[in-house]
Design a protein around this motif. Structure first.
Motif, short mmCIF file in Angstrom:
data_model
loop_
_atom_site.label_atom_id
_atom_site.label_comp_id
_atom_site.label_asym_id
_atom_site.label_seq_id
_atom_site.Cartn_x
_atom_site.Cartn_y
_atom_site.Cartn_z
N ALA A 23 2.30 7.31 -1.39
CA ALA A 23 0.92 6.94 -1.67
C ALA A 23 0.81 6.09 -2.95
O ALA A 23 1.50 6.33 -3.93
N ARG A 53 -5.48 14.13 0.63
CA ARG A 53 -5.10 12.89 1.30
C ARG A 53 -3.70 12.40 0.96
O ARG A 53 -3.15 11.56 1.67
N TRP A 108 -3.67 -0.43 -2.41
CA TRP A 108 -3.60 1.01 -2.64
C TRP A 108 -3.82 1.72 -1.31
O TRP A 108 -4.32 1.13 -0.34
N SER A 109 -3.46 2.97 -1.25
CA SER A 109 -3.72 3.78 -0.06
C SER A 109 -4.76 4.87 -0.33
O SER A 109 -5.36 5.40 0.60
N ILE A 110 -4.97 5.21 -1.61
CA ILE A 110 -5.97 6.21 -1.98
C ILE A 110 -6.79 5.69 -3.15
O ILE A 110 -6.25 5.35 -4.21
N ASP A 111 -8.10 5.61 -2.95
CA ASP A 111 -9.04 5.28 -4.02
C ASP A 111 -9.65 6.60 -4.48
O ASP A 111 -10.30 7.30 -3.69
N THR A 131 0.82 -1.21 0.00
CA THR A 131 0.00 0.00 0.00
C THR A 131 0.86 1.26 0.00
O THR A 131 0.34 2.36 0.20
N SER A 132 2.16 1.09 -0.23
CA SER A 132 3.09 2.22 -0.30
C SER A 132 4.07 1.96 -1.43
O SER A 132 4.32 0.79 -1.79
#
Length: 270
Positions: free
Chosen positions: A233, A228, A206-209, A77-78
């Motif tokens: 990210a 965000r 993922w960390s941002i949708d 996720t990074s």
């Protein structure tokens, strides 16, 4: 692994047979967390756990000595890279109506991204798979299609989904390295991740949708992402399914603003 035109025909027949026996619906609908159709109608068509996989004897190509990746259950996720970096990742493609435009925008900005592809789409759009690989982007295995319950399927079924998609990609782009796996709908599990690891793939989350299927408008989406985003990210977008038109509308603006904020675009470290 099959190569050339005869190999492509064989892979096409195998994938067709698998789809017929598995009764997976690959149509587009309302997208869920990972751009897949999670409407009640589609969910009701999914096979229940424990379905009979005894007639699926095709053994997909297995990659030996692939990327070790994170421990069982670990999901990327990074970006895993130093500095002010961000990764753009696209799901549910490739799609002839959107992927070429996405690639043009990325090329115009000199940005590398990761494309998570369905096996059926890879087989239907070989020229787009070749272009993605040729332009230096990373490829990610997302199974044959949007089966949101893939993590509950039998080991044989999961191997079919991951392995046949890998075969479809590498038959078209034999020099491509497919280091990542993304579960349809983001529904990862330790067992699913372990099977993907046998094919040299690590789970890519993922960390941002950006919520492109929700359609709040390009400006609102960009503002939400910029509020965000932080170094490292991993951003989820779609170049297939209902969300692609919003992704195309957002992408050029988003890249420009991330550039202005000092971000470098990278492929996540596998």
């Amino acid at each position: 692994m099959a190569n050339g035109s005869s190999g492509a025909v064989v892979i096409g027949l195998v994938i067709g047979a698998v789809l017929a026996t598995q009764a997976i619906d690959f149509g587009a609908g309302d997208e869920g967390e990972d751009g897949a159709d999670d409407s009640a109608a589609v969910q009701s068509e999914s096979q229940p756990d424990g379905s009979d996989d005894s007639d699926r004897t095709e053994v997909p190509t297995r990659v030996e000595g692939g990327q070790a990746g994170p421990p069982s259950g670990g999901i990327i996720t990074s970006t895993g890279r130093p500095g002010r970096t961000v990764a753009l990742t696209f799901s549910t493609g490739p799609d002839p109506g959107s992927t070429p435009e996405v690639l043009d925008i990325l090329d115009g900005h000199g940005v590398d991204a990761t494309f998570c592809v369905y096996g059926t789409n890879a087989r239907a759009q070989p020229e787009l798979i070749r272009r993605i690989a040729a332009e230096g982007h990373a490829l990610c295995d997302q199974g044959l299609g949007h089966d949101f319950d893939l993590s509950t399927r039998s080991d044989d079924r999961i191997q079919q989904e991951i392995g046949l998609t890998l075969d479809a990609i590498t038959a078209t782009a034999p020099r491509a390295t497919v280091s990542f796996f993304r579960a349809p709908g983001g529904d990862f599990s330790s067992r699913l991740n372990d099977i993907a690891a046998a094919y040299g793939q690590v789970p890519l989350g993922w960390s941002i949708d950006i919520a492109d299927s929700a359609g709040p408008g390009a400006r609102a989406i960009v503002d939400s992402v910029m509020d965000r985003v932080e170094p490292g990210a991993v951003i989820l977008l779609h170049d297939g399914g209902p969300g692609w038109s919003t992704t195309v509308a957002v992408l050029d603006i988003l890249i420009g603003e991330l550039h202005e904020a000092g971000y470098a675009f990278v492929i996540p470290a596998p």
